[in-house]
Write a protein that holds these residues in place. Structure first.
Motif, short mmCIF file in Angstrom:
data_model
loop_
_atom_site.label_atom_id
_atom_site.label_comp_id
_atom_site.label_asym_id
_atom_site.label_seq_id
_atom_site.Cartn_x
_atom_site.Cartn_y
_atom_site.Cartn_z
N PRO A 154 0.87 -1.30 0.06
CA PRO A 154 0.05 0.03 -0.03
C PRO A 154 0.80 1.27 0.09
CG PRO A 154 -0.58 -1.53 1.74
CD PRO A 154 0.72 -2.01 1.04
N GLY A 155 0.24 2.14 -0.62
CA GLY A 155 1.27 3.70 -0.81
C GLY A 155 0.97 4.40 0.54
N ALA A 156 -0.11 3.99 1.46
CA ALA A 156 -0.24 4.77 2.79
C ALA A 156 -0.71 3.69 3.68
CB ALA A 156 -1.13 5.98 2.60
N PRO A 157 -0.40 3.91 5.09
CA PRO A 157 -0.84 3.12 6.12
C PRO A 157 -2.44 3.00 6.28
CG PRO A 157 0.31 4.90 7.12
CD PRO A 157 0.35 5.00 5.59
N LYS A 158 -2.97 2.14 6.92
CA LYS A 158 -4.29 2.35 7.09
C LYS A 158 -4.74 3.42 7.89
CE LYS A 158 -5.53 -2.82 6.59
NZ LYS A 158 -6.21 -3.74 6.86
N LYS A 159 -6.05 4.01 7.65
CA LYS A 159 -6.55 4.89 8.68
C LYS A 159 -7.03 4.37 9.81
CE LYS A 159 -7.41 8.15 4.62
NZ LYS A 159 -8.43 8.63 3.88
N GLU A 160 -7.25 5.17 10.79
CA GLU A 160 -7.84 4.52 11.83
C GLU A 160 -9.45 4.01 11.76
OE1 GLU A 160 -9.09 6.11 16.50
OE2 GLU A 160 -8.09 7.39 15.01
N GLY A 161 -9.44 3.00 11.97
CA GLY A 161 -10.62 2.00 11.85
C GLY A 161 -10.85 1.64 10.59
N GLN A 162 -9.78 1.68 9.64
CA GLN A 162 -10.13 1.15 8.39
C GLN A 162 -9.62 -0.45 8.29
OE1 GLN A 162 -7.37 2.61 5.30
NE2 GLN A 162 -7.91 1.28 3.84
N ALA A 163 -10.79 -1.37 7.83
CA ALA A 163 -10.64 -2.65 7.89
C ALA A 163 -9.60 -3.29 6.80
CB ALA A 163 -11.83 -3.41 8.13
N GLU A 164 -10.04 -2.89 5.44
CA GLU A 164 -9.46 -3.19 4.23
C GLU A 164 -9.05 -2.24 3.33
OE1 GLU A 164 -13.18 -5.27 3.34
OE2 GLU A 164 -12.61 -7.21 4.39
N PHE A 165 -8.35 -2.58 2.30
CA PHE A 165 -7.91 -1.71 1.52
C PHE A 165 -8.95 -2.00 0.08
CE2 PHE A 165 -4.01 -1.92 3.62
CZ PHE A 165 -3.46 -0.62 3.51
#
Length: 268
Positions: A154-165
């Motif tokens: 991924p180009g950026a880490p997951k946002k808070e509360g994000q489960a999937e890309f």
């Protein structure tokens, strides 16, 4: 304790089972033998003085399943337990039983036995080191697959509360025709460029998987992936002969994927 009724039922059941067993054992087959001959490549590393050779095995097709893998299993079980080959799913999913059958790379579990053929010739995948009989050494192939780093970056880490890309249906559809690859190596070992440059040229299967990740909208390493492939030996040994596409047992098009990589590099 058993009642009289249950005893009678049990006795009838046992008689029925014995009758069925005797019927199976005593009923001769009315079908004439339908023999097909399998000429199979043999080589044993424990006997290095013996050159590779072909062994011929007769198989009655009346007593065998319809696929070449069925015949191989029957030969191993009933005629020659030393015969060595890979197999697993029997459903064209795992890619284990890839081999050269009558001159074409394919999966034994998806290859029908031709009842009209005088003989069916079976060899390991061409231009690979052979471990034994129909078992090729896949080490180099898997190392090449590992080299393209076939996982999501991924180009950026997951946002808070994000489960999937997530990706759109349209972006997901761009992966069709590539994610289905089972890495059986039928395409790569049908490619003359791979035969002569296997140590440097990545080959159709690995390059198609590389393009699968280049095409993934969730991946953030597209530029780096393309840069790693921009090499005269890794990529440009492909001369669009299209043997890869002709033999793919999953009906995919590695040649098209390689052409798309070249297009993206030309426009990069």
């Amino acid at each position: 304790m058993l009642t009289n009724l249950s005893r009678r039922q049990l006795t009838k059941s046992n008689v029925a089972i014995r009758s069925l067993a005797s019927l199976k054992q005593g009923t001769p087959s009315n079908k004439a033998e339908k023999l097909s001959y399998f000429k199979i490549y043999r080589w044993d590393p424990e006997n290095p003085m013996q050159s590779p050779y072909l062994s011929t095995y007769p198989v009655d097709l009346n007593e065998c399943g319809p696929m070449v893998l069925d015949a191989l299993i029957k030969i191993k079980n009933e005629q020659d337990p030393t015969l060595t080959f890979r197999r697993s799913c029997r459903e064209g999913i795992c890619g284990s039983c890839a081999m050269n059958i009558n001159g074409t790379n394919t999966l034994a579990c998806l290859s029908y036995i031709d009842p009209k053929a005088k003989a069916i010739k079976i060899y390991p995948l061409p231009h690979m080191f052979v471990l034994k009989d129909l078992v090729p050494d896949m080490s180099n192939f898997y190392e090449q697959y590992k080299s393209i780093e076939p996982w999501l970056k991924p180009g950026a880490p997951k946002k808070e509360g994000q489960a999937e890309f997530l990706q759109t249906v349209e972006d997901r559809s761009k992966l069709d025709g590539m994610y289905e690859c089972i890495l059986c190596a039928c395409c790569s070992t049908a490619c003359p460029s791979y035969w002569w440059n296997a140590s440097t040229y990545l080959g159709p299967a690995v390059l198609m998987q590389a393009f699968r990740w280049i095409s993934d909208s969730r991946d953030g390493a597209t530029a780096k992936r393309l840069e790693q492939l921009d090499d005269p030996l890794k990529l440009y040994r492909c001369h669009t002969i299209m043997n890869c596409t002709k033999v793919c047992p999953k009906h995919l098009n590695p040649g098209k994927a390689i052409a798309n990589i070249k297009k993206q590099l030309a426009g990069h």
